[in-house]
Scaffold this active site. Sequence first.
Site, short mmCIF file in Angstrom:
data_model
loop_
_atom_site.label_atom_id
_atom_site.label_comp_id
_atom_site.label_asym_id
_atom_site.label_seq_id
_atom_site.Cartn_x
_atom_site.Cartn_y
_atom_site.Cartn_z
N GLN A 210 0.19 11.18 -7.45
CA GLN A 210 1.18 10.12 -7.29
C GLN A 210 0.72 8.83 -7.93
O GLN A 210 1.46 7.86 -7.99
CB GLN A 210 1.43 9.84 -5.80
N PHE A 241 4.39 13.18 -0.75
CA PHE A 241 4.52 12.60 0.59
C PHE A 241 3.39 11.64 0.95
O PHE A 241 3.14 11.38 2.12
CB PHE A 241 4.63 13.70 1.67
N GLU A 245 -1.58 10.38 -3.19
CA GLU A 245 -1.73 9.00 -3.63
C GLU A 245 -3.19 8.72 -3.97
O GLU A 245 -3.49 8.16 -5.00
CB GLU A 245 -1.23 8.04 -2.54
N ARG A 323 0.22 -1.80 7.97
CA ARG A 323 1.65 -1.51 8.05
C ARG A 323 2.04 -1.09 9.47
O ARG A 323 3.13 -1.41 9.94
CB ARG A 323 2.05 -0.45 7.03
N ARG A 355 4.07 9.32 3.96
CA ARG A 355 5.45 8.85 4.14
C ARG A 355 5.63 7.97 5.40
O ARG A 355 5.62 8.46 6.52
CB ARG A 355 6.37 10.05 4.23
N PHE A 357 3.46 5.50 6.07
CA PHE A 357 2.23 4.75 5.82
C PHE A 357 1.86 3.84 6.99
O PHE A 357 1.66 2.64 6.82
CB PHE A 357 2.44 3.92 4.54
N ALA A 523 5.18 3.81 -1.05
CA ALA A 523 5.82 2.70 -0.33
C ALA A 523 7.32 2.66 -0.58
O ALA A 523 7.93 1.59 -0.52
CB ALA A 523 5.17 1.37 -0.70
N GLU A 731 10.88 6.47 2.51
CA GLU A 731 10.21 6.58 3.80
C GLU A 731 11.08 6.33 5.03
O GLU A 731 10.94 7.02 6.04
CB GLU A 731 9.02 5.60 3.82
#
Lengths: 824, 483
Positions: A210, A241, A245, A323, A355, A357, A523, A731
Site C-alpha cells: 500500500q 486493509f 501499509e 487516532r 481499516r 486505524f 486513512a 474506513e
Amino acid sequence: MSHLSRRPESGPDSYEVGKAIPHESAALHTTGLALYTDDLVGRTKDCLHAYPVQVFVAKGKVTTLDVQPAYAVAGVVRVLTGADVPGVNDAGVKHDEPLFPTETKFFGHAVCYVLAETLEAARLGAAAVVVEVEPEPALINVKDAIAAKEFQGAQPTVQRGDVEEGLRAAPHVYSGTFEFAGQEHFYIETHCALAHVDEAGQVFVQSSTQHPSETQEIVAHVLGKHSHEVTVQCLRMGGGFGGKEMQPHGFAAVAALGSVLTGRPVRVRLNRAQDLTMTGKRHGFHAEWRVGFDDDGKLMALQATLTADGGWSLDLSEPVLGRALCHLDNTYWIPNIRVNGRIAKTNKTSNTAFRGFGGPQGMMVIEDIIGRCAPLLGLDPDDVRRRNFYTEGQTTPYGQPVHQTDRLRAVWDQVHTSADLDRRWAEIAAFNAEHPHVKRAIAVTAVKFGISFNLTAFNQAGALVHVYKDGSVLINHGGTEMGQGLHTKMLQVAATTLGVPLAKVRLAPTRTDKVPNTSATAASSGADLNGGAVKNACEQIRDRLARVAGAELDVSPAEIRFVDGAAYALGNAEGVLWEDVVLTAYYQRVQLSAAGYYRTEGLHWDSSTMTGSPFKYFAYGCAATEVEVDGFTGAYHTRRVDIVHDVGDSLSPLVDLGQIEGGFVQGAGWLTLEDLRWDESDGPDRGRLTTQAASTYKLPSFSELPTEFNVQLLQRAHEEGAVYGSKAVGEPPLMLAFSVREALRQAAAAFGPDGTSVDLASPATPEAVWWALAEAAKGHEHGHVADGADGAYPEPSDPAAPERHPESEVWQHTDHHVTTLTKV
Amino acid sequence: MTTPEATVNGHSIAFGDLPPHTTALDWIRDLGFTGAKEGCAEGECGACAILVARPSTIGDDTTEWVSINACLIPAASLDGQDVLTSEGLGSPEQLHPVQREIAVRGGSQCGYCTPGFVCAMAAEYYRAGRVVDAHPEAADEPERGANGFDLHALSGNLCRCTGYRPIRDAAFALDEPAADDLLAARRADPAPVSRATRVSSNGAEYVRPADLAATLEFLHERPDATVVAGSTDWGVEVNLRGRREPRVVGIDQVPELRELTVDDDAFTLGAALTLTELERRLDGAIPLLGQVFPQFASRLIRNGATLGGNLGTASPIGDCPPALLALEAELVLASVAGQRTVALADYFTGYRQTVRRPDELIKAIRIPRPLAPLTAFHKIAKRRFDDISSVAVGFGLTLVDGSVEKARIGLGGVAATPLRATATEAALVGRRWDEPTVRTAAEVLTTEGTPIDDQRSSAAYRSAMLGQSLRKFYHHTTTGALP
C-alpha cells in the site's frame, strides 16, 4: 462551492464522475486474467524462491545460527543472514525491527531466509537450518504488560475541561474496564514481493504494498543504496486493509537483497500460516474508564486510559493510538474529558494499521460505555445516543470544530424512518414476549470519522498524466489499488477533468519512478489526495489545450469547454474534436503531459498537546441492525441492516456502495466472529497464535451476510473540501458494525428482566453471547459496571514515559539531520 | 497405460514427472493459468476453485461441472479429466454469464477471490437440478434464489472485500444457460471415464488402481501406502504440515466403493461416494444425514470429501460420526482376506486411531433400518457456513406412548474420539419424554466426555452445549419445530 469540489456545469450525463460503473478491472478479475505479484513468478525466468526460517520461541537470544546444513539440501542456492546486509539491518521506520534479528521477540520470528531453485527446496533448506535460542520470559497479554509496566513509545493525553469537577457534579457515575481483541487483516492475497536487478545494479521490486514509496525507502536503506536506484511497482493487491501499509517492506527487502546477492530474480511469498504468524494485526486494546451522566443521560465527564497492544515493535502504534484518542468521542459531545493513551509492549507480532486505524478502538470504548450504562440509567440506548450528539458550534476534545452536524442528525433520522424502526421495535417486543428461547433486538449506532492523516505532512499527493498524439490519455498517480476502486475513481476524475469519454483514459500501475515521495494509500485518503493531484495534472493540460482550441475557434480560452471528447466555445454547438485539438497542440509544440500535485489545505495538528484541526472534514453514517439470538446456544444471525452513509457527492456510487457494505461486514467480523487466540500457557508454545489458519480464524462468510441489507448514500451531500464534492469512504463504514454488537447486547439483555445491563466480550462469538445471556437470565440487573464512586480509576500516564516529541507519530526512516552550512 | 494427462481449458497436457504432493492448483498455475489462487491452502477460502467434468452427482450417466478446491487434490488425480478454470469460462471480450453478473454488479473488488467464486457459481449455474422460477417465494428462503440458485454452492468461498451482497445478487440474477452454451450441452454426454493411473517422480508415486480387487491387492503388498479419496484432509496435511509420502493410492473412483443400495434391512452407502452425491441421491431418505450435509464444511469440500474419508481419518471433530453413531451405523471393511463388519461404536480406539488394519479399506457404511423416528443433529460452531464443530451431537430417539423406548446419542468434539453418550441414553430410556426427564438427562449429558479448552471454545461451553442440545431437541419436539 470550491474550485476543487465543483463539477462541470454541462450536467451529470456529460461527465464521468458520479456514474455507477463497475470496477475498472472487473472483467480481468472475473476471467482470472488480472495479475497479482505472485502471478508474475511463472512469467519470470530463473526465479529463486525464498523461505523464512521461523523460530518458535516467543522471546529469547539466538545463541546458534548454523546455516550450513541448508546448503546440503539439493536446490538451495543461498541463505540470507544479517551478515549479508550491506546497508541497515532494519525493516521498520522506527529502527526497532531488525530484518535479520539476533533475538526473537515473538513466536515465529524469522531470523534468516533460504533461497532455492524451488519452493520445496527452500522449505526443506529452511527446516535444515539450526537455530538455538536461550528463552526469556515473554509477555503475551496486555494486562500482564500493564502489570509489568512494559510500554513503548509516547503516552499522549487528549483533554478538555475539568474531568474531576465534571465527575463530582454528575448524578450518575459509573466505572468499568474493557479489553477487546484485535483483528487479522486476512487479505486473501498474502504478502508477496518479486525483485530483480538490472545491468547497472538498479533494483526493481514488484510488491503487494500500500506504500510503494516507503517500500522503496526501506529496500534502499537495507541495500545501502539511494532511492533513485530502487523502483517499486504495485500492479494491484488482493486486499490490503492496512495490513500492507508497513508490513510489506521487510519482505520486499529480503527479495531485493537476495536478488542483489545472486543476480537472479527472487520471490518472497508468505503462505497463510506464515502471514498470520509473522505480520501485524489490528491492535487489541485495554480500557478503563469513569463516566458521569446527568439524569437525562447526557455525558458530563469521561476519564479513560486506553492501552493498545502494540506487539513487539512500534510500527504504526503511535499514530494508531493517536487516532483512537481522537475518535473516542465518536458522535458525542463530552464537555469534560481526559483520555490517556499508552502502548503495551508484548511478545506478539507487531500490530499495525487496519481499516479505521485506531478509530474503531476509540469508538468501541464509548459505544460500550453507552451500551452498558443506558440500562442502569433507566434509559433507552437509542435516546442516550441521540441526546449526546454534537451540535453545530461544538468542538472535539482536541479542539476541532465539528461541522455538518445536521448531517449526523440527517443520517440518524433517515435510518429510523427508512428502517421503519418504531413499527419493528413494537413487533420485536411482541415476538420476544412470545419466545422464551429466541430473542431479537435492533440497535442503531452512528459514526463520525475524521478524514486526513493526523500528521499534516502526509496529506499530499502527486500524479503524472500523459496525452499522446492520438488523443489517448495515460494516467499515473501515487495511490495503490487494493480493491477499493481507487483506480476506477481516478479514471473518472481524469475523464471528467479533460472532458473525454472514459474509454480514452487508461491507468498505468503504481510505480515509484513515475510519481515519487507518495504517501501510503491509507486513512481513506486515496481518492481525496490522488484525485486532487490527477485533477490538477489534467487541468494543466486542459488549460493548455483550451488555448489551442480557443485559437482554432477564435474565442478566448476561458470560453472553451471540453465535453465528451470535443472542445466547444460557450454557447456554441460546433466544436473541435479532442483528437484534433491534441494533434494541433503537438504541432504547435504545446506540452501534452503534466505532473499534478495536491495538498490538503487548512490542516494543523500539534501532537505535543494533542490539539488542532487535523481533519479536513468528517464522514458520517448510521446503521440499524436487527439480530436474532438462540437462547440455547448463543448462536445468532443478522436479519436486517439499514445504512445511510455520507460519501459526499459520490465519485463512483457502485464503488462507494461496495466500500460501505464490505466495510460493514468486515467490522461485524471483527466484533463478532474473528477470534485471535494466543497460547498464554507457560508451556513451550507460549506466545503461539493458535488461530493461524482459515480453519480456526473464521472470516465472515455468506452466512454472516444480513438477510436483508439496505444501503443508501446520503443525498445532496456536497463536500467543499474534496475532489468533485466527494467524501472519503474506505474506513468509516467499518464502524457502523457497532450496531451489530449493540443489537447482540440488547438481545442478550432480553433474556433477563427489563433494565439488565449486559457485559459482552469482544469478539461477541456465539459462546460470548451465550455467557452474556446466561448471566442476564439469572436476573442480575447490573453487569460489571461499578456504580458510584468506587470502581476502577483510570491510571494516569507515566510521567517517566518517553517524551512525546513533536510529531512523534511520524514514522521517519532516518532522523532528520539538518546540516547547517556556514560559509567561511 | 496411456500417458497420464489432463485437459485444462481445452488443452491436453501431460503430467510427466510429478510427485504425488504436487497439488492441482500448483500444476495448473505453472501452466500459466494463474486465475486460480492460493488463499489458504486448506480448502477454506475457495480462491483455488476449479471446475471438473464429473459423473452427475445424482447418479445418471450425464456429466456435471463439479467445483472443487484445487489446492487439496494431487494434480495426478486429474488424469483423464477435463478441467476448466475462470480463464476457460470466458474472456474480457466475451464474459461468461456468471462473470458478467459478478462484474457489472460490483461483485469483485480486489478480485483475488473472484476466479474461485466464478467457478463455484458456474457449477451451480450448470447444475441440472437448478430450475429457474421454481422458487418464486424466495423471500421465505433467503439462501435460495428465485432462479433456483442454492447459495450453499458458495459456502466454501471467502471474500474479504465485498461483504457478499453483490455476489448474492449476481447468483440470484442468473438465467438458464443459453441454447448455444457448449458447456451446458456437454452435460448431456457421459463424463470422462476414470482410468488406472500411475504418476511418479523420484520414486514417489500416485497410483489409481482400476478396481477394488486391484486396490486391495496393492494395499496388501504395500500396507504403508497412503489411501486418499477426496484428499480434503490429506491435502491440508501436505500443504500446511509438509507431509510427503512415497506412495499415495487414490480410491475415489473405485467403482465398487461408489455404490448406493437400499433394501429393507439397511442403506448401504459406498465409502467413496462424495457427500454431495449422498446428499443428492439420498434426498432426505435419511433425515438425520439430511440435516448434517448442509452443515458439513462447504459445497467445494463436499464435492470431493467422502463418507469413508470422514471415518477413515477418524477425527474426533468430524461431523458425520455423531450422526452415524445415533443411527447405529456399521462399517464394512474389506481386504484381500475378505470382508468384516464393525459397529461404528466399536470402530474408534483412540485419537485418530481405529480398528481398521493398514491393508483394509472402508468399503461401505451400513445404516440399519428402520431408522429412529425422532432424530436431530446439533452443530455448535462459530460460523454457520463451513466451520468446524466445537461440539456436535446426533440424536436418534424412539418414543412409544410418550416414553423413550430407545435412545442413541453420538457426540463429537468432547473426547479423543467420537463417542456415544451412553449414560445419557440410560437416563432417558424407559422414562417419559417430558421436561423433568430432559432436565435430569441434560445434566447427565453435560458430564459426558472430557471436553478441552481450545481456540474454538472453552471446555465449559462445550459441556454446557451438550446439555443445551438435549433441551433444544426436546423443545423442538414439543413445539413441532423439528425439521
